[in-house]
Write a protein that holds these residues in place. Structure first.
Motif, PDB file in Angstrom:
ATOM      1  N   VAL A  14       0.842  -1.198   0.000  1.00  0.00           N
ATOM      2  CA  VAL A  14       0.000   0.000   0.000  1.00  0.00           C
ATOM      3  C   VAL A  14       0.880   1.252   0.000  1.00  0.00           C
ATOM      4  O   VAL A  14       0.678   2.187  -0.788  1.00  0.00           O
ATOM      5  N   LEU A  15       1.864   1.271   0.885  1.00  0.00           N
ATOM      6  CA  LEU A  15       2.760   2.421   0.969  1.00  0.00           C
ATOM      7  C   LEU A  15       3.651   2.526  -0.265  1.00  0.00           C
ATOM      8  O   LEU A  15       3.932   3.624  -0.753  1.00  0.00           O
ATOM      9  N   MET A  39      -3.255  -6.616  -4.565  1.00  0.00           N
ATOM     10  CA  MET A  39      -3.770  -5.673  -5.559  1.00  0.00           C
ATOM     11  C   MET A  39      -4.970  -4.898  -5.048  1.00  0.00           C
ATOM     12  O   MET A  39      -5.131  -3.717  -5.349  1.00  0.00           O
ATOM     13  N   ALA A  40      -5.828  -5.551  -4.287  1.00  0.00           N
ATOM     14  CA  ALA A  40      -7.060  -4.902  -3.841  1.00  0.00           C
ATOM     15  C   ALA A  40      -6.781  -3.715  -2.934  1.00  0.00           C
ATOM     16  O   ALA A  40      -7.567  -2.760  -2.891  1.00  0.00           O
ATOM     17  N   LEU A  41      -5.665  -3.737  -2.207  1.00  0.00           N
ATOM     18  CA  LEU A  41      -5.356  -2.658  -1.280  1.00  0.00           C
ATOM     19  C   LEU A  41      -4.564  -1.518  -1.917  1.00  0.00           C
ATOM     20  O   LEU A  41      -4.403  -0.459  -1.309  1.00  0.00           O
ATOM     21  N   MET A  42      -4.062  -1.708  -3.142  1.00  0.00           N
ATOM     22  CA  MET A  42      -3.225  -0.679  -3.759  1.00  0.00           C
ATOM     23  C   MET A  42      -3.938   0.667  -3.931  1.00  0.00           C
ATOM     24  O   MET A  42      -3.320   1.721  -3.713  1.00  0.00           O
ATOM     25  N   PRO A  43      -5.228   0.695  -4.334  1.00  0.00           N
ATOM     26  CA  PRO A  43      -5.894   2.008  -4.443  1.00  0.00           C
ATOM     27  C   PRO A  43      -5.876   2.808  -3.145  1.00  0.00           C
ATOM     28  O   PRO A  43      -5.870   4.041  -3.175  1.00  0.00           O
ATOM     29  N   ALA A  44      -5.852   2.118  -2.006  1.00  0.00           N
ATOM     30  CA  ALA A  44      -5.765   2.831  -0.730  1.00  0.00           C
ATOM     31  C   ALA A  44      -4.449   3.591  -0.633  1.00  0.00           C
ATOM     32  O   ALA A  44      -4.390   4.699  -0.075  1.00  0.00           O
ATOM     33  N   GLY A  45      -3.391   3.011  -1.168  1.00  0.00           N
ATOM     34  CA  GLY A  45      -2.097   3.694  -1.185  1.00  0.00           C
ATOM     35  C   GLY A  45      -2.115   4.931  -2.057  1.00  0.00           C
ATOM     36  O   GLY A  45      -1.560   5.978  -1.681  1.00  0.00           O
ATOM     37  N   ALA A  57      -4.744   6.757  -2.761  1.00  0.00           N
ATOM     38  CA  ALA A  57      -5.570   7.768  -2.092  1.00  0.00           C
ATOM     39  C   ALA A  57      -4.824   8.393  -0.915  1.00  0.00           C
ATOM     40  O   ALA A  57      -4.890   9.608  -0.688  1.00  0.00           O
ATOM     41  N   LEU A  58      -4.090   7.564  -0.174  1.00  0.00           N
ATOM     42  CA  LEU A  58      -3.363   8.068   0.986  1.00  0.00           C
ATOM     43  C   LEU A  58      -2.275   9.045   0.565  1.00  0.00           C
ATOM     44  O   LEU A  58      -2.109  10.119   1.165  1.00  0.00           O
ATOM     45  N   ALA A  59      -1.532   8.683  -0.483  1.00  0.00           N
ATOM     46  CA  ALA A  59      -0.453   9.560  -0.947  1.00  0.00           C
ATOM     47  C   ALA A  59      -1.000  10.850  -1.538  1.00  0.00           C
ATOM     48  O   ALA A  59      -0.394  11.915  -1.399  1.00  0.00           O
ATOM     49  N   ALA A  60      -2.144  10.759  -2.203  1.00  0.00           N
ATOM     50  CA  ALA A  60      -2.724  11.941  -2.844  1.00  0.00           C
ATOM     51  C   ALA A  60      -3.345  12.897  -1.829  1.00  0.00           C
ATOM     52  O   ALA A  60      -3.578  14.070  -2.141  1.00  0.00           O
ATOM     53  N   SER A  61      -3.614  12.429  -0.612  1.00  0.00           N
ATOM     54  CA  SER A  61      -4.276  13.281   0.378  1.00  0.00           C
ATOM     55  C   SER A  61      -3.400  14.437   0.826  1.00  0.00           C
ATOM     56  O   SER A  61      -3.896  15.509   1.177  1.00  0.00           O
ATOM     57  N   GLY A  62      -2.067  14.213   0.837  1.00  0.00           N
ATOM     58  CA  GLY A  62      -1.135  15.285   1.162  1.00  0.00           C
ATOM     59  C   GLY A  62      -1.360  15.901   2.531  1.00  0.00           C
ATOM     60  O   GLY A  62      -1.331  17.123   2.690  1.00  0.00           O
ATOM     61  N   SER A  63      -1.578  15.064   3.544  1.00  0.00           N
ATOM     62  CA  SER A  63      -1.829  15.588   4.885  1.00  0.00           C
ATOM     63  C   SER A  63      -0.572  16.206   5.506  1.00  0.00           C
ATOM     64  O   SER A  63      -0.667  17.053   6.397  1.00  0.00           O
ATOM     65  N   LEU A  64       0.621  15.770   5.050  1.00  0.00           N
ATOM     66  CA  LEU A  64       1.883  16.335   5.512  1.00  0.00           C
ATOM     67  C   LEU A  64       2.620  16.951   4.332  1.00  0.00           C
ATOM     68  O   LEU A  64       2.234  16.761   3.173  1.00  0.00           O
ATOM     69  N   ASP A  65       3.696  17.703   4.607  1.00  0.00           N
ATOM     70  CA  ASP A  65       4.532  18.183   3.514  1.00  0.00           C
ATOM     71  C   ASP A  65       5.216  16.982   2.867  1.00  0.00           C
ATOM     72  O   ASP A  65       5.240  15.880   3.421  1.00  0.00           O
ATOM     73  N   ARG A  66       5.800  17.207   1.678  1.00  0.00           N
ATOM     74  CA  ARG A  66       6.351  16.088   0.908  1.00  0.00           C
ATOM     75  C   ARG A  66       7.399  15.307   1.693  1.00  0.00           C
ATOM     76  O   ARG A  66       7.352  14.076   1.764  1.00  0.00           O
ATOM     77  N   ALA A  67       8.364  16.010   2.277  1.00  0.00           N
ATOM     78  CA  ALA A  67       9.415  15.319   3.020  1.00  0.00           C
ATOM     79  C   ALA A  67       8.838  14.555   4.209  1.00  0.00           C
ATOM     80  O   ALA A  67       9.204  13.395   4.457  1.00  0.00           O
ATOM     81  N   GLY A  68       7.918  15.186   4.930  1.00  0.00           N
ATOM     82  CA  GLY A  68       7.316  14.521   6.078  1.00  0.00           C
ATOM     83  C   GLY A  68       6.531  13.295   5.694  1.00  0.00           C
ATOM     84  O   GLY A  68       6.613  12.253   6.371  1.00  0.00           O
ATOM     85  N   SER A  69       5.765  13.383   4.607  1.00  0.00           N
ATOM     86  CA  SER A  69       4.973  12.243   4.153  1.00  0.00           C
ATOM     87  C   SER A  69       5.866  11.084   3.749  1.00  0.00           C
ATOM     88  O   SER A  69       5.618   9.930   4.108  1.00  0.00           O
ATOM     89  N   GLN A  70       6.906  11.385   2.982  1.00  0.00           N
ATOM     90  CA  GLN A  70       7.793  10.320   2.506  1.00  0.00           C
ATOM     91  C   GLN A  70       8.538   9.656   3.666  1.00  0.00           C
ATOM     92  O   GLN A  70       8.685   8.426   3.712  1.00  0.00           O
ATOM     93  N   LEU A  71       9.004  10.456   4.616  1.00  0.00           N
ATOM     94  CA  LEU A  71       9.725   9.881   5.757  1.00  0.00           C
ATOM     95  C   LEU A  71       8.796   9.080   6.650  1.00  0.00           C
ATOM     96  O   LEU A  71       9.186   8.029   7.187  1.00  0.00           O
ATOM     97  N   ALA A  72       7.554   9.541   6.802  1.00  0.00           N
ATOM     98  CA  ALA A  72       6.581   8.776   7.586  1.00  0.00           C
ATOM     99  C   ALA A  72       6.296   7.434   6.927  1.00  0.00           C
ATOM    100  O   ALA A  72       6.235   6.395   7.601  1.00  0.00           O
ATOM    101  N   ALA A  73       6.126   7.442   5.599  1.00  0.00           N
ATOM    102  CA  ALA A  73       5.881   6.193   4.874  1.00  0.00           C
ATOM    103  C   ALA A  73       7.073   5.254   4.992  1.00  0.00           C
ATOM    104  O   ALA A  73       6.912   4.033   5.135  1.00  0.00           O
ATOM    105  N   ALA A  74       8.293   5.810   4.947  1.00  0.00           N
ATOM    106  CA  ALA A  74       9.494   4.987   5.091  1.00  0.00           C
ATOM    107  C   ALA A  74       9.553   4.357   6.472  1.00  0.00           C
ATOM    108  O   ALA A  74       9.859   3.160   6.629  1.00  0.00           O
ATOM    109  N   GLY A  75       9.253   5.150   7.499  1.00  0.00           N
ATOM    110  CA  GLY A  75       9.282   4.617   8.856  1.00  0.00           C
ATOM    111  C   GLY A  75       8.247   3.533   9.092  1.00  0.00           C
ATOM    112  O   GLY A  75       8.541   2.508   9.723  1.00  0.00           O
ATOM    113  N   VAL A  76       7.033   3.745   8.571  1.00  0.00           N
ATOM    114  CA  VAL A  76       5.978   2.743   8.739  1.00  0.00           C
ATOM    115  C   VAL A  76       6.337   1.466   7.965  1.00  0.00           C
ATOM    116  O   VAL A  76       6.052   0.348   8.429  1.00  0.00           O
TER     117      VAL A  76
END
Length: 401
Positions: free
Chosen positions: A228-229, A349-355, A357-376
Motif C-alpha cells: 500500500v505504501l 492488488m485490492a489494497l493498492m488504491p488505498a495507497g 488515495a493516501l499519498a494523494a491526500s497530502g496531509s503532511l509536507d512532501r518530506a514529512g509524508s515520505q519519511l513517515a511512509a518509510a518509517g511505517v
C-alpha cells in the motif's frame, strides 16, 4: 528414478523458455498499451477507463483463478490461458491497424487483458513444484526469476524504442506473437498430476491442519500493507516528485526502474545459494529496504541516489521473494497452490488504491509524508517478521530449504 529426473529437467527447461518468451510481452505490455491507447484515442480519460477496467477484471479473475487451476489439468490450463492472451493482443492489433477505432474499444480490451492476466498469473506461479524436485526447488526458482527479471529490465526499454519508430498496432502484434509462441512451447510440457506424492506424504505427516497456515497469512498481510505504501509513496509520488525536481524526469524514473530490476537480478543470483535458518521469517526483515527509496524521495530526490536506493531495494526484495515462493511451494499441498497464489495476489492488488488515495491526500509536507511512509514500512517489516516467527504451525513442515 533417473528417468523421472530427466523428465523433471526437461519439463523445467520447457517451462522456463515459455515464461521468458511470455515475459517479453508481459513486461512490455503496460507501456505498449498505455501509448497505444493515447496514440489512437488521444484522450487520457479513455486511458483511465481502460486501466480501471483492467484492474477490476484482474481482481475478479483472481477470485476464481486459483480454485480453477487447482481442479483442472494444469498443463492445458496454462496452454489455454497463454493462447487466450495471444489472441486478445492479436485482435487489439487488428483494431489498431485498421485505424480510427471507437473509444469503447479500449476499455473493452483493457478488461479482456486484465481478465486473462488474472487467470494466468496463479497458474504460472503454482506449477513449479510439479516440475522440480523438492531439493532443487529454491535453486530452480531463483534461476527462473533471474531470467524473468533480466527480461523486465530490457523489454520495456526495447518496447519504448519500437513505439517511437513503428505503429502501435505493429508493436501490439509483436506482443501477440510472443504469447502464442509461449503457448506452443507449453505444449511440450509433461503431464502434471494434481499433486506430487511427496507433497501428499508431507501433508499427511503434518496432520489435519489448515491448508494455508498462519505463517502464510501473516506474511501476506504484512507484505500487502507494505505494498500500500509502496504504491502510493513510490509508484505514484516518485514520478511526481521527479517531475518537480529533475530536468529529465522520464529518464530519471526509467533509470530508477531499471536499477530496481537489476537489483532483483543480483538478488536472485546471490540468494539462490544463501540459506536462512528461518527462511519463512528472516527474509521479511529485508523488506525494510523498501523504505530506502521512499526516504530518498523525501530528503534528496537526486536521480543517481534514487537509482542506488532502488538497486539496493531490488536486491533485498528478491531475497524475500525467492524464499517466500520456495517455502509456499514446499509447505502448501500442490492441489491448493493455485488458490494460495490467487489469494496472495488479490489481497496485494485490492489494497493498492488505498495507497494511491493516501499519498494523494497530502496531509503532511512532501518530506514529512515520505519519511513517515518509510518509517511505517520498516515497522511493518519488523511486525511481519515477528508475526511469522510466532506462527507455531510453521514448524509442522521443516523450514530449511
Amino acid at each position: 528414478m533417473a528417468g523421472w529426473g530427466a523428465m523433471q529437467t526437461q519439463g523445467f527447461n520447457v517451462f522456463r523458455l515459455s515464461r521468458i518468451v511470455a515475459a517479453l510481452s508481459a513486461t512490455s505490455a503496460p507501456i505498449v498499451f498505455t501509448f497505444a491507447v493515447l496514440q489512437a484515442a488521444g484522450n487520457p480519460d479513455v486511458l483511465a477507463q481502460a486501466l480501471g477496467l483492467q484492474i477490476l477484471a484482474q481482481l475478479a479473475a483472481l477470485l476464481v483463478s486459483g480454485p480453477l487451476i487447482d481442479r483442472l489439468n494444469r498443463k492445458w490450463f496454462l496452454v489455454a490461458m497463454q493462447a487466450a492472451a495471444g489472441t486478445t493482443w492479436a485482435c487489439f492489433a487488428v483494431v489498431l491497424l485498421a485505424g480510427d477505432p471507437p473509444g469503447a474499444v479500449f476499455p473493452a480490451f483493457g478488461g479482456l487483458t486484465g481478465l486473462v492476466s488474472g487467470l494466468n498469473g496463479p497458474a504460472t506461479q503454482s506449477v513449479l513444484s510439479h516440475l522440480v524436485a523438492r531439493e532443487e526447488l529454491k535453486s530452480k526458482l531463483a534461476d527462473l526469476r533471474i531470467a524473468l527479471n533480466t527480461v523486465s529490465v530490457i523489454a520495456p526499454v526495447a518496447a519504448g524504442i519500437l513505439l517511437g519508430v513503428a505503429p502501435a498496432g505493429a508493436v501490439v502484434l509483436g506482443l501477440a506473437a510472443a504469447n502464442l509462441a509461449s503457448a506452443l512451447q507449453l505444449l511440450r510440457l509433461p503431464a502434471m498430476k494434481a499433486e506430487r506424492p511427496a507433497v501428499v506424504a508431507r501433508t499427511a505427516d503434518a496432520g489435519r491442519g489448515p491448508l494455508l497456515p498462519a505463517w502464510f497469512w501473516a506474511a501476506v498481510a504484512g507484505t500487502a500493507l507494505m505494498n500500500v505504501l509502496w504504491a502510493g509513496y513510490y509508484q505514484l509520488n516518485g514520478p511526481v516528485i521527479l517531475r518537480d525536481t529533475s530536468t529529465a524526469p522520464e529518464l530519471a524514473w526509467g533509470i530508477a526502474s531499471a536499477a530496481l530490476g537489476a537489483g532483483m537480478v543480483l538478488g536472485g543470483i546471490v540468494f539462490k545459494r544463501v540459506t536462512f535458518a528461518k527462511p519463512r521469517s528472516t527474509p521479511l526483515l529485508l523488506l525494510a529496504g523498501k523504505a530506502l527509496p521512499l526516504a530518498v524521495l523525501g530528503l534528496w530526490p537526486h536521480p543517481a541516489l534514487l537509482a542506488f536506493a532502488a538497486f539496493c531495494t531490488g536486491v533485498m526484495l528478491e531475497a524475500f521473494v525467492v524464499n517466500f515462493h520456495a517455502q509456499l511451494q514446499l509447505g502448501v499441498p500442490g492441489h491448493f497452490l493455485g488458490t494460495a497464489y490467487s489469494l496472495d495476489a488479490f489481497v496485494g492488488m485490492a489494497l493498492m488504491p488505498a495507497g494511491y488515495a493516501l499519498a494523494a491526500s497530502g496531509s503532511l509536507d512532501r518530506a514529512g509524508s515520505q519519511l513517515a511512509a518509510a518509517g511505517v514500512t520498516a515497522f511493518l517489516a519488523l511486525a511481519a517478521w515477528f508475526a511469522v516467527r510466532m506462527a507455531r504451525d510453521a514448524g509442522k513442515v521443516p523450514e530449511r530449504v
